[in-house]
Scaffold this motif. Structure first.
Motif, PDB file in Angstrom:
ATOM      1  N   GLY A 261       0.818  -1.215   0.000  1.00 41.19           N
ATOM      2  CA  GLY A 261       0.000   0.000   0.000  1.00 41.19           C
ATOM      3  C   GLY A 261       0.842   1.252   0.000  1.00 41.19           C
ATOM      4  O   GLY A 261       0.571   2.207  -0.745  1.00 41.19           O
ATOM      5  N   ARG A 262       1.889   1.290   0.838  1.00 34.84           N
ATOM      6  CA  ARG A 262       2.775   2.448   0.874  1.00 34.84           C
ATOM      7  C   ARG A 262       3.507   2.612  -0.455  1.00 34.84           C
ATOM      8  O   ARG A 262       3.668   3.732  -0.953  1.00 34.84           O
ATOM      9  CB  ARG A 262       3.781   2.283   2.013  1.00 34.84           C
ATOM     10  N   LEU A 263       3.943   1.478  -1.054  1.00 32.44           N
ATOM     11  CA  LEU A 263       4.642   1.544  -2.335  1.00 32.44           C
ATOM     12  C   LEU A 263       3.739   2.130  -3.416  1.00 32.44           C
ATOM     13  O   LEU A 263       4.156   3.007  -4.190  1.00 32.44           O
ATOM     14  CB  LEU A 263       5.117   0.147  -2.732  1.00 32.44           C
ATOM     15  N   VAL A 264       2.500   1.669  -3.478  1.00 29.73           N
ATOM     16  CA  VAL A 264       1.563   2.168  -4.483  1.00 29.73           C
ATOM     17  C   VAL A 264       1.238   3.638  -4.226  1.00 29.73           C
ATOM     18  O   VAL A 264       1.102   4.434  -5.160  1.00 29.73           O
ATOM     19  CB  VAL A 264       0.287   1.301  -4.499  1.00 29.73           C
ATOM     20  N   THR A 292       9.642 -11.041  -1.764  1.00 30.97           N
ATOM     21  CA  THR A 292       9.766 -11.257  -3.203  1.00 30.97           C
ATOM     22  C   THR A 292       8.596 -10.631  -3.948  1.00 30.97           C
ATOM     23  O   THR A 292       8.775  -9.989  -4.991  1.00 30.97           O
ATOM     24  CB  THR A 292       9.855 -12.762  -3.507  1.00 30.97           C
ATOM     25  N   ALA A 293       7.376 -10.801  -3.427  1.00 34.00           N
ATOM     26  CA  ALA A 293       6.202 -10.194  -4.069  1.00 34.00           C
ATOM     27  C   ALA A 293       6.333  -8.670  -4.085  1.00 34.00           C
ATOM     28  O   ALA A 293       6.016  -8.015  -5.089  1.00 34.00           O
ATOM     29  CB  ALA A 293       4.930 -10.628  -3.339  1.00 34.00           C
ATOM     30  N   TYR A 294       6.788  -8.092  -2.990  1.00 34.83           N
ATOM     31  CA  TYR A 294       6.984  -6.635  -2.927  1.00 34.83           C
ATOM     32  C   TYR A 294       7.977  -6.178  -3.990  1.00 34.83           C
ATOM     33  O   TYR A 294       7.738  -5.195  -4.699  1.00 34.83           O
ATOM     34  CB  TYR A 294       7.468  -6.259  -1.529  1.00 34.83           C
ATOM     35  N   ARG A 295       9.107  -6.891  -4.113  1.00 31.02           N
ATOM     36  CA  ARG A 295      10.119  -6.485  -5.087  1.00 31.02           C
ATOM     37  C   ARG A 295       9.598  -6.629  -6.511  1.00 31.02           C
ATOM     38  O   ARG A 295       9.961  -5.836  -7.395  1.00 31.02           O
ATOM     39  CB  ARG A 295      11.381  -7.337  -4.907  1.00 31.02           C
ATOM     40  N   ILE A 296       8.782  -7.639  -6.772  1.00 27.82           N
ATOM     41  CA  ILE A 296       8.232  -7.815  -8.115  1.00 27.82           C
ATOM     42  C   ILE A 296       7.357  -6.616  -8.477  1.00 27.82           C
ATOM     43  O   ILE A 296       7.478  -6.037  -9.564  1.00 27.82           O
ATOM     44  CB  ILE A 296       7.436  -9.129  -8.202  1.00 27.82           C
ATOM     45  N   VAL A 297       6.462  -6.229  -7.579  1.00 26.05           N
ATOM     46  CA  VAL A 297       5.602  -5.076  -7.843  1.00 26.05           C
ATOM     47  C   VAL A 297       6.434  -3.806  -7.958  1.00 26.05           C
ATOM     48  O   VAL A 297       6.198  -2.960  -8.832  1.00 26.05           O
ATOM     49  CB  VAL A 297       4.531  -4.942  -6.736  1.00 26.05           C
ATOM     50  N   GLN A 298       7.440  -3.651  -7.103  1.00 25.23           N
ATOM     51  CA  GLN A 298       8.287  -2.457  -7.142  1.00 25.23           C
ATOM     52  C   GLN A 298       9.007  -2.342  -8.479  1.00 25.23           C
ATOM     53  O   GLN A 298       9.029  -1.264  -9.096  1.00 25.23           O
ATOM     54  CB  GLN A 298       9.298  -2.515  -5.995  1.00 25.23           C
ATOM     55  N   GLU A 299       9.602  -3.433  -8.947  1.00 21.32           N
ATOM     56  CA  GLU A 299      10.318  -3.389 -10.216  1.00 21.32           C
ATOM     57  C   GLU A 299       9.356  -3.152 -11.378  1.00 21.32           C
ATOM     58  O   GLU A 299       9.678  -2.415 -12.318  1.00 21.32           O
ATOM     59  CB  GLU A 299      11.092  -4.704 -10.418  1.00 21.32           C
ATOM     60  N   ALA A 300       8.168  -3.763 -11.325  1.00 24.84           N
ATOM     61  CA  ALA A 300       7.201  -3.563 -12.397  1.00 24.84           C
ATOM     62  C   ALA A 300       6.766  -2.098 -12.478  1.00 24.84           C
ATOM     63  O   ALA A 300       6.686  -1.520 -13.569  1.00 24.84           O
ATOM     64  CB  ALA A 300       5.997  -4.476 -12.182  1.00 24.84           C
ATOM     65  N   LEU A 301       6.482  -1.484 -11.331  1.00 23.62           N
ATOM     66  CA  LEU A 301       6.089  -0.070 -11.337  1.00 23.62           C
ATOM     67  C   LEU A 301       7.240   0.818 -11.805  1.00 23.62           C
ATOM     68  O   LEU A 301       7.026   1.824 -12.505  1.00 23.62           O
ATOM     69  CB  LEU A 301       5.627   0.353  -9.938  1.00 23.62           C
TER      70      LEU A 301
END
Length: 397
Positions: A261-264, A292-301
């Motif tokens: 949520g904070r990342l988005v 790992t899920a957090y890093r995947i979303v971070q890299e995608a964004l």
């Protein structure tokens, strides 16, 4: 003749064996039956031959097989050759291949059948002397074979120890490389995310210098905060590389799935159009899976901001214990002024862009490796004019 380099220990052993052969000949000379018709000259010649045989043992390291053959043949005529012959056949058995040892043993025991056939006609002294000779030679061969087996065993154990040490060094080096690769992935993920935020807000200030004061202050605040966080992360990574070990546990909290949520929110603050579905409520996944899920979303964004500015992004995180965790990030066709063409869907990141700032696909390669290390799998392919990153990660029940 090949030269043999002898150490001080080798010389001591050789001289000790020469003295052993000489002492054995001197001690056993009184018990050797000698015909009465042999004169003093023959006895003197026999003793001289025995002395030369003992001295010849200094050549045992260079030509062990010819020396053994010569001493065995001379021993059939000289009573003082038993000691040198024992040392010679021991050397052959201890240092030469099995075939050479077998040939020398065959030469030694070739007269044995004849001796056994004549045994009833021999005197007790001569029969006892012959039996003792064959027994001593057999003992010398057996001791040499034992010595060779022990030497080979020690060499094998030493080779195994060296191999194990080299393997341990190799494993340690692989571990260090894995740590450095992990640090490189962290630098790519974290710094890439921070720097793209800086780029977006700096671009907004550049193209809209006369905007409302509140928006300018907000953009400047995001730039300052992102720059400070990027510098902090960079200092931590450089500190790890200098010290050669990772930071102490608890020194730097790792992101979890709940931090999505904070990342988005940070990405939305940079002007991104992002829709988040999930993460699932209830039990939290294992730390490795969540990170790992957090890093995947971070890299995608991050890739969307680089390669597909203006694209809408949908982030969906679903799953639970026993079924695994599914991460799906999709972006629409890029609409920004710097967007990649719609037919460039084979690029390295969301939107398919390959323009300036493209990571050449290394980010997605790192994500696939992260997913593999976590026990899952990841695919990244063009979809409907945009790009889709889909990953499945195991979540044990």
């Amino acid at each position: 003749m090949r030269r043999i380099h002898r150490t001080g220990r080798d010389w001591a052993v050789d001289i000790a064996l020469v003295l052993f052969a000489a002492c054995f000949a001197a001690v056993s000379s009184q018990s050797i039956p000698v015909p009465e018709d042999l004169g003093q000259a023959w006895r003197t010649a026999d003793q001289v031959a025995g002395g030369l045989g003992c001295a010849a043992l200094l050549l045992r390291r260079r030509r062990p097989v010819p020396l053994a053959v010569a001493l065995i043949l001379a021993g059939s005529q000289s009573h003082y050759m038993t000691g040198p012959a024992m040392v010679a056949v021991f050397t052959v058995a201890a240092t030469r291949p099995w075939r050479a040892t077998a040939w020398v043993a065959a030469l030694v025991f070739a007269p044995l059948p004849v001796f056994l056939w004549q045994l009833p006609d021999l005197s007790e002294d001569r029969a006892g002397s012959a039996v003792t000779y064959f027994a001593l030679i057999a003992g010398a061969i057996g001791w040499g074979l034992f010595r060779r087996s022990r030497t080979q065993l020690i060499a094998s154990l030493r080779a195994r120890a060296e191999l194990a040490e080299a393997d341990a060094e190799s494993r340690a080096e692989r571990a260090r490389m894995e740590v450095r690769e992990e640090i490189a992935r962290e630098m790519h993920d974290v710094l890439g995310h921070r720097l793209t935020l800086l780029s977006v807000h700096a671009g907004a200030l550049e193209f809209n210098p006369g905007g409302p004061r509140e928006e300018i202050e907000r953009a400047a605040g995001v730039i300052r905060e992102s720059a400070g966080l990027a510098l902090r992360d960079l200092r931590e990574v450089i500190g790890v590389l200098r010290s050669g070990s990772g930071p102490e546990e608890g020194e730097r909290p790792q992101p979890e799935l709940a931090d999505l949520g904070r990342l988005v929110a940070e990405a939305r603050a940079a002007g991104g159009r992002i829709e988040l579905a999930g993460p699932p409520a209830g039990a939290a996944p294992p730390a490795l899976v969540g990170r790992t899920a957090y890093r995947i979303v971070q890299e995608a964004l991050t890739n969307v901001r680089r390669h597909a500015p203006g694209a809408a992004v949908g982030v969906r995180v679903a799953g639970g214990p026993g079924e695994g965790l599914t991460v799906d990030v999709r972006n629409t066709r890029p609409t920004g002024p710097d967007a990649a063409p719609a037919d460039g869907g084979t690029g390295p990141g969301p939107g398919g862009g390959t323009g300036p700032g493209s990571g050449g696909g290394q980010g997605l390669i790192g994500l696939a490796e992260r997913a593999r290390l976590a026990g899952g799998e990841l695919t990244a392919l063009p979809a409907d004019g945009g790009f889709r990153v889909h990953a499945w990660l195991p979540w044990q029940g």
